[in-house]
Design a protein around this motif. Structure first.
Motif, PDB file in Angstrom:
ATOM      1  N   GLU A 191       1.124  -0.641  -0.220  1.00 14.60           N
ATOM      2  CA  GLU A 191       0.381   0.431  -0.078  1.00 14.60           C
ATOM      3  C   GLU A 191       1.471   1.488  -0.339  1.00 14.60           C
ATOM      4  O   GLU A 191       0.075   2.530  -0.594  1.00 14.60           O
ATOM      5  N   LYS A 192       1.815   1.277   0.653  1.00 16.15           N
ATOM      6  CA  LYS A 192       2.780   2.304   1.045  1.00 16.15           C
ATOM      7  C   LYS A 192       3.544   2.415  -0.277  1.00 16.15           C
ATOM      8  O   LYS A 192       3.626   3.925  -0.731  1.00 16.15           O
ATOM      9  N   VAL A 193       3.531   1.631  -0.956  1.00 11.10           N
ATOM     10  CA  VAL A 193       4.672   1.607  -2.659  1.00 11.10           C
ATOM     11  C   VAL A 193       3.917   2.101  -3.477  1.00 11.10           C
ATOM     12  O   VAL A 193       4.322   3.096  -4.081  1.00 11.10           O
ATOM     13  N   THR A 194       2.219   1.772  -3.097  1.00  6.99           N
ATOM     14  CA  THR A 194       1.007   2.065  -4.335  1.00  6.99           C
ATOM     15  C   THR A 194       1.265   3.464  -4.135  1.00  6.99           C
ATOM     16  O   THR A 194       1.287   4.534  -4.596  1.00  6.99           O
ATOM     17  N   ALA A 195       1.485   4.123  -3.058  1.00 13.55           N
ATOM     18  CA  ALA A 195       1.204   5.301  -2.804  1.00 13.55           C
ATOM     19  C   ALA A 195       1.994   6.244  -3.066  1.00 13.55           C
ATOM     20  O   ALA A 195       1.853   7.478  -4.176  1.00 13.55           O
ATOM     21  N   MET A 196       3.686   5.652  -3.098  1.00 15.63           N
ATOM     22  CA  MET A 196       4.471   6.775  -3.328  1.00 15.63           C
ATOM     23  C   MET A 196       4.586   6.990  -4.911  1.00 15.63           C
ATOM     24  O   MET A 196       5.112   7.671  -5.809  1.00 15.63           O
ATOM     25  N   GLU A 197       3.552   5.761  -5.799  1.00 18.25           N
ATOM     26  CA  GLU A 197       4.243   5.225  -6.861  1.00 18.25           C
ATOM     27  C   GLU A 197       3.161   5.767  -7.486  1.00 18.25           C
ATOM     28  O   GLU A 197       3.354   6.702  -8.286  1.00 18.25           O
ATOM     29  N   ARG A 198       1.737   6.778  -6.950  1.00 20.99           N
ATOM     30  CA  ARG A 198       1.276   7.265  -7.248  1.00 20.99           C
ATOM     31  C   ARG A 198       1.539   8.661  -6.866  1.00 20.99           C
ATOM     32  O   ARG A 198       1.323   9.617  -8.570  1.00 20.99           O
ATOM     33  N   GLU A 199       1.809   9.425  -6.305  1.00 19.77           N
ATOM     34  CA  GLU A 199       2.542  10.243  -5.371  1.00 19.77           C
ATOM     35  C   GLU A 199       3.797  10.618  -7.107  1.00 19.77           C
ATOM     36  O   GLU A 199       3.326  12.392  -7.498  1.00 19.77           O
ATOM     37  N   LYS A 345      18.771   7.535  -9.039  1.00 25.75           N
ATOM     38  CA  LYS A 345      19.232   7.134  -7.330  1.00 25.75           C
ATOM     39  C   LYS A 345      17.902   8.246  -6.309  1.00 25.75           C
ATOM     40  O   LYS A 345      17.531   8.299  -5.424  1.00 25.75           O
ATOM     41  N   GLN A 346      18.708   9.611  -7.221  1.00 21.25           N
ATOM     42  CA  GLN A 346      18.522  10.460  -6.312  1.00 21.25           C
ATOM     43  C   GLN A 346      16.925  11.371  -6.736  1.00 21.25           C
ATOM     44  O   GLN A 346      16.755  11.628  -5.735  1.00 21.25           O
ATOM     45  N   VAL A 347      16.695  10.146  -7.116  1.00 18.20           N
ATOM     46  CA  VAL A 347      14.853  10.502  -7.733  1.00 18.20           C
ATOM     47  C   VAL A 347      13.728   9.701  -6.662  1.00 18.20           C
ATOM     48  O   VAL A 347      12.734  10.470  -6.319  1.00 18.20           O
ATOM     49  N   ARG A 348      14.626   8.668  -6.768  1.00 25.19           N
ATOM     50  CA  ARG A 348      13.679   7.546  -5.941  1.00 25.19           C
ATOM     51  C   ARG A 348      13.859   6.373  -5.245  1.00 25.19           C
ATOM     52  O   ARG A 348      13.675   5.923  -4.921  1.00 25.19           O
ATOM     53  N   THR A 349      15.277   7.466  -4.464  1.00 24.85           N
ATOM     54  CA  THR A 349      15.739   6.373  -3.202  1.00 24.85           C
ATOM     55  C   THR A 349      15.316   6.074  -2.455  1.00 24.85           C
ATOM     56  O   THR A 349      14.934   4.736  -2.039  1.00 24.85           O
ATOM     57  N   GLU A 350      13.692   6.455  -2.507  1.00 24.22           N
ATOM     58  CA  GLU A 350      13.195   5.924  -0.756  1.00 24.22           C
ATOM     59  C   GLU A 350      11.897   4.809  -1.074  1.00 24.22           C
ATOM     60  O   GLU A 350      11.668   4.299  -0.630  1.00 24.22           O
ATOM     61  N   LEU A 351      11.613   5.232  -2.793  1.00 20.68           N
ATOM     62  CA  LEU A 351      10.659   4.454  -3.482  1.00 20.68           C
ATOM     63  C   LEU A 351      11.473   3.134  -3.540  1.00 20.68           C
ATOM     64  O   LEU A 351      10.736   1.751  -3.304  1.00 20.68           O
ATOM     65  N   PHE A 352      12.848   2.982  -4.335  1.00 24.54           N
ATOM     66  CA  PHE A 352      13.904   1.998  -4.716  1.00 24.54           C
ATOM     67  C   PHE A 352      14.237   0.995  -3.186  1.00 24.54           C
ATOM     68  O   PHE A 352      13.735   0.037  -2.800  1.00 24.54           O
ATOM     69  N   ASP A 353      14.009   2.144  -2.068  1.00 26.80           N
ATOM     70  CA  ASP A 353      14.387   1.246  -0.770  1.00 26.80           C
ATOM     71  C   ASP A 353      12.852   0.171  -0.175  1.00 26.80           C
ATOM     72  O   ASP A 353      13.310  -0.726   0.421  1.00 26.80           O
ATOM     73  N   LEU A 354      11.249   1.332  -0.555  1.00 26.57           N
ATOM     74  CA  LEU A 354      10.232   0.239  -0.355  1.00 26.57           C
ATOM     75  C   LEU A 354      10.630  -0.529  -0.468  1.00 26.57           C
ATOM     76  O   LEU A 354      10.330  -2.509  -0.401  1.00 26.57           O
ATOM     77  N   GLN A 355      10.683  -0.932  -2.848  1.00 26.77           N
ATOM     78  CA  GLN A 355      10.600  -1.735  -3.216  1.00 26.77           C
ATOM     79  C   GLN A 355      11.418  -3.256  -2.889  1.00 26.77           C
ATOM     80  O   GLN A 355      10.858  -3.878  -2.615  1.00 26.77           O
ATOM     81  N   ARG A 356      13.182  -2.411  -2.678  1.00 27.38           N
ATOM     82  CA  ARG A 356      13.570  -3.234  -2.048  1.00 27.38           C
ATOM     83  C   ARG A 356      12.983  -4.371  -0.681  1.00 27.38           C
ATOM     84  O   ARG A 356      12.884  -4.925  -0.342  1.00 27.38           O
ATOM     85  N   ASP A 357      12.875  -3.724   0.369  1.00 26.25           N
ATOM     86  CA  ASP A 357      12.229  -4.553   1.449  1.00 26.25           C
ATOM     87  C   ASP A 357      10.837  -5.139   1.038  1.00 26.25           C
ATOM     88  O   ASP A 357      10.456  -6.494   1.920  1.00 26.25           O
ATOM     89  N   LEU A 358      10.478  -4.795   0.206  1.00 32.54           N
ATOM     90  CA  LEU A 358       9.095  -5.527  -0.200  1.00 32.54           C
ATOM     91  C   LEU A 358       9.525  -6.856  -1.064  1.00 32.54           C
ATOM     92  O   LEU A 358       8.609  -7.990   0.329  1.00 32.54           O
ATOM     93  N   ARG A 359      10.706  -7.074  -1.566  1.00 31.08           N
ATOM     94  CA  ARG A 359      11.361  -8.069  -2.146  1.00 31.08           C
ATOM     95  C   ARG A 359      11.537  -8.836  -0.903  1.00 31.08           C
ATOM     96  O   ARG A 359      11.186 -10.176  -1.276  1.00 31.08           O
ATOM     97  N   GLN A 360      12.126  -8.721   0.243  1.00 25.27           N
ATOM     98  CA  GLN A 360      12.927  -8.675   0.812  1.00 25.27           C
ATOM     99  C   GLN A 360      11.757  -9.416   2.014  1.00 25.27           C
ATOM    100  O   GLN A 360      12.316 -11.035   2.034  1.00 25.27           O
ATOM    101  N   LYS A 361      11.358  -8.918   1.991  1.00 22.49           N
ATOM    102  CA  LYS A 361       9.740  -9.451   3.076  1.00 22.49           C
ATOM    103  C   LYS A 361       8.631 -11.109   2.501  1.00 22.49           C
ATOM    104  O   LYS A 361       8.746 -11.426   2.824  1.00 22.49           O
ATOM    105  N   GLN A 362       9.059 -10.187   1.019  1.00 22.48           N
ATOM    106  CA  GLN A 362       8.251 -11.415   0.651  1.00 22.48           C
ATOM    107  C   GLN A 362       9.191 -12.088   0.364  1.00 22.48           C
ATOM    108  O   GLN A 362       8.334 -14.110  -0.126  1.00 22.48           O
ATOM    109  N   GLN A 363      10.182 -13.149  -0.502  1.00 20.47           N
ATOM    110  CA  GLN A 363      11.185 -13.438  -0.301  1.00 20.47           C
ATOM    111  C   GLN A 363      11.441 -15.015   0.980  1.00 20.47           C
ATOM    112  O   GLN A 363      11.226 -15.901   1.267  1.00 20.47           O
TER     113      GLN A 363
END
Length: 668
Positions: A191-199, A345-363
């Motif tokens: 939900e958080k990643v989706t919200a950031m992507e929408r922003e 990275k400079q533009v979407r660092t936070e979004l990428f970090d969330l996506q990385r955490d999401l992938r780790q959680k999914q694994q």
């Protein structure tokens, strides 16, 4: 009714009864029934006959001799004469007892034969019942031991499965809770990643390429989850099939086991005849395969040894390959997203970090889900085993299965070692077969009847032996007394015969069955040795029949050579009969003798001789003589005469000759 009585003076107790006067009465009723009285009391005819025989008054005795009976003894058959001489020799009382004993012996033998026949009929059934009862007792012992082993085996199995199932369910619950918790975290991250992507999209700096990669990554994850769910279901189905195959396994029947062992044995015997080494090796391989197959069919298969459905196994492999392919795709997409993330990275660092955490959680969730699925399969497998075990318990233990489920067994057993013993006992019960419990009751009743009849056989044989002993003693007494009296009668017969005939010769001869050939006796002894006990008793009964068949009379008056009685004249037969009767009375006098005109056929000279004999014998017995001869009347003590006058009335006259003077005589 009509009756007649005879009174005896028994002051000398010739009759063995404690009365000085004995009155014997016979009463005959109009309906044909009769009764006998002894001094006014009812008595049996056999008892009266025995009492009279002891007093030398027999049914066929010489106590009453009529005019037509004087030569009856001469014209009688030898068998009839024997009955007469039984009275004459004083053995009638023993003959009566012997006759009763023989009847008793024959009845006892008949009863013995009947009882032994019943025993012969009962014995096979008793043996059969005894075998069945023994088998029933053996069955009860086997069932008792089997129940004990089954209780320990099923109790151990049930509670081991219950413990394993409890641990597995606890582990599954823990992993399921962990999966739920981490799934919630993943959902929040999504939900958080989706919200950031929408922003980011609203800022118009969204990278369509990265979004497409992210979308493809999510789709691939869904595909992998679908493959994993299907793989879990297929694996679960395979495990359940293994459990069901193990539960449905049945031990090989005993006949098949015997056939298999016999086949291996025949193969081993056939090796002796083989000379070709290759053929020997081939035969050994064949027997090894047969024995291995037999062992595998005898042992309960473990779940790992059960062959799974090839289609299901192939599907599991296929799904594994599909899952591996999705894993590869996911890694590729992850690399793509990482490279894009470095660029932006400079533009979407936070979004990428969330996506990385999401992938780790999914694994991480994927790893936990794998563990949970494996535990779920184990739980299902254990539940299926427990359900199958419960059905087996209900079938084998019936009501006792509930006790095992309710109470934990205190002592566990080695189930691997116990199960073969349970199977062996079950086979043993099959071999024994089902037996009706009523067999025990029938056996007890039949055995009690057999024991009773067997005891009766012993009693009857003892009675036979006792009766035979009595008969032998009576035979000995009869033989002793008969031989002694018979010799005396023979001597007296010759004496009176010569007295009446003035010479001549005569004799009495016994006719016996004793003239049996020696070789016949030897054959008989051989036959007797092969007879059973009961047949020997029957043979002894036949042997104890009267040995003396009859009495023959030989008489040769002076001047004649022939001894046949039928060649004598009427007067000679009368004199011979008188001589024989006189001899009997001289040796064994009865209490009284009635002679009814026995001297009617005698001439005057023989009448005087007859009267002289009567005078001599009167010292031994009481004579009542009916006669018309004066010579006979002269010897009487008392005369009774009957005269009839002109008026037709009979008058009785009596004269006591002892009152007459010595000079007078009856003739005057």
């Amino acid at each position: 009714f009509a009756e007649v009585s005879m009174t005896f003076n028994n002051e000398d107790h010739t009759m063995p009864i404690d009365f000085s006067e004995v009155t014997v009465t016979r009463r005959l009723y109009r309906d044909g029934n009769s009764e006998y009285l002894l001094n006014g009391s009812a008595a049996r005819l056999s008892d009266i006959q025995l009492l009279l025989a002891q007093a030398n008054v027999g049914q066929r005795s010489y106590s009453v001799i009529g005019q037509g009976m004087v030569d009856h003894i001469l014209v009688s058959s030898p068998e009839e004469r024997k009955a007469f001489f039984d009275d004459a020799t004083g053995v009638k009382q023993f003959q009566i007892k012997r006759h009763e004993s023989m009847l008793k012996l024959k009845r006892t033998y008949e009863n013995l034969a009947e009882v032994e026949m019943l025993l012969t009929e009962i014995e096979p059934r008793l043996k059969s019942l005894k075998r069945q009862v023994s088998r029933l007792q053996e069955r009860e012992e086997v069932e008792k031991k089997l129940r004990e082993l089954e209780h320990g085996y099923y109790g151990t199995m049930w509670w081991q499965l219950a413990d394993e199932l409890g641990i597995a369910k606890e582990k599954f619950g823990r992993l399921d809770l962990q999966t739920s918790t981490e799934s919630a975290e993943v959902t929040a991250l999504v939900e958080k990643v989706t919200a950031m992507e929408r922003e980011e999209k609203e800022k118009d700096v969204q990278d369509d390429g990265l979004v497409a990669i992210q979308k493809e990554y999510n789709e691939t994850q869904k595909k992998r989850s679908g493959f994993r769910d299907e793989q879990f279901k297929v694996q679960k189905e395979i495990e359940m099939a293994k459990v069901r195959a193990q539960s449905n396994w049945a031990p090989l029947p005993l006949t098949k086991i015997i056939e298999g062992i016999e086949g291996v044995t025949l193969g081993l015997k056939g090796l002796r005849e083989m000379k070709d080494l290759d053929a020997v090796y081939a035969k050994i391989d064949e027997m090894l395969g047969a024995s291995t197959t037999l062992v595998s069919r005898l042992q309960r298969p473990s779940p790992e040894d059960v062959v799974s459905d090839p289609k299901l196994v192939a599907r599991v492999v296929e799904l594994g390959e599909l899952i591996a392919g999705t894993e590869t795709e996911l890694k590729t997409l992850e690399e793509s997203m990482k490279s894009r993330a470095v660029t932006e990275k400079q533009v979407r660092t936070e979004l990428f970090d969330l996506q990385r955490d999401l992938r780790q959680k999914q694994q991480a969730i994927h790893a936990v889900e794998n563990q949970r699925n494996a535990v779920a399969i184990e739980v299902a497998r254990l539940e299926e085993r427990q359900a199958n075990l419960g059905r087996d318990m209900d079938e084998q233990l019936k009501e006792a299965a509930g006790d095992i489920r309710d109470r934990r067994v205190k002592i566990t057993v080695d189930t691997a070692a116990t199960y073969p013993e349970i199977q062996r006992l079950r086979y043993k019960l099959e071999l024994i077969g089902g037996i009706d419990p009523e067999i025990v009751k029938e056996f007890e009743e039949t055995n009690a009847r057999f024991s009773f009849l067997d005891g009766q056989v012993g009693d009857l044989r003892s009675a036979v032996a006792d009766t035979e002993k009595i008969i032998d003693e009576l035979d000995e007494e009869i033989h002793r007394q008969s031989e002694k009296a018979f010799k005396k009668i023979n001597d007296e017969f010759e004496k009176f015969f010569k007295m009446l005939f003035g010479g001549g010769s005569c004799s009495l001869v016994k006719m016996s069955r004793a003239e049996v050939k020696k070789d016949a006796e030897d054959d008989l002894d051989d036959a007797v040795a092969q007879l059973g006990e009961t047949e020997k008793i029957a043979l002894r009964i036949r042997e104890r029949e009267d040995r003396v068949v009859g009495i023959d009379i030989q008489a040769t008056p002076p001047g004649k050579k022939l001894k046949a009685l039928n060649l004598l004249s009427g007067g000679e037969r009368a004199l011979t009969s008188i001589a024989l009767v006189s001899a009997i009375m001289a040796v064994n006098p009865g209490p009284f003798v009635v002679l009814d005109e026995v001297d009617a056929a005698l001439d005057e000279a023989n009448t005087f001789r007859f009267a002289g004999i009567l005078e001599e014998l009167a010292k031994l017995t009481q004579f009542i003589v009916i006669t018309h001869n004066r010579a006979t009347m002269e010897k009487a003590d008392v005369l009774y005469g009957v005269t009839m006058g002109d008026d037709g009335v009979s008058n009785l006259l009596s004269v006591n000759l002892s009152d007459i003077t010595a000079e007078a005589s009856a003739r005057h």
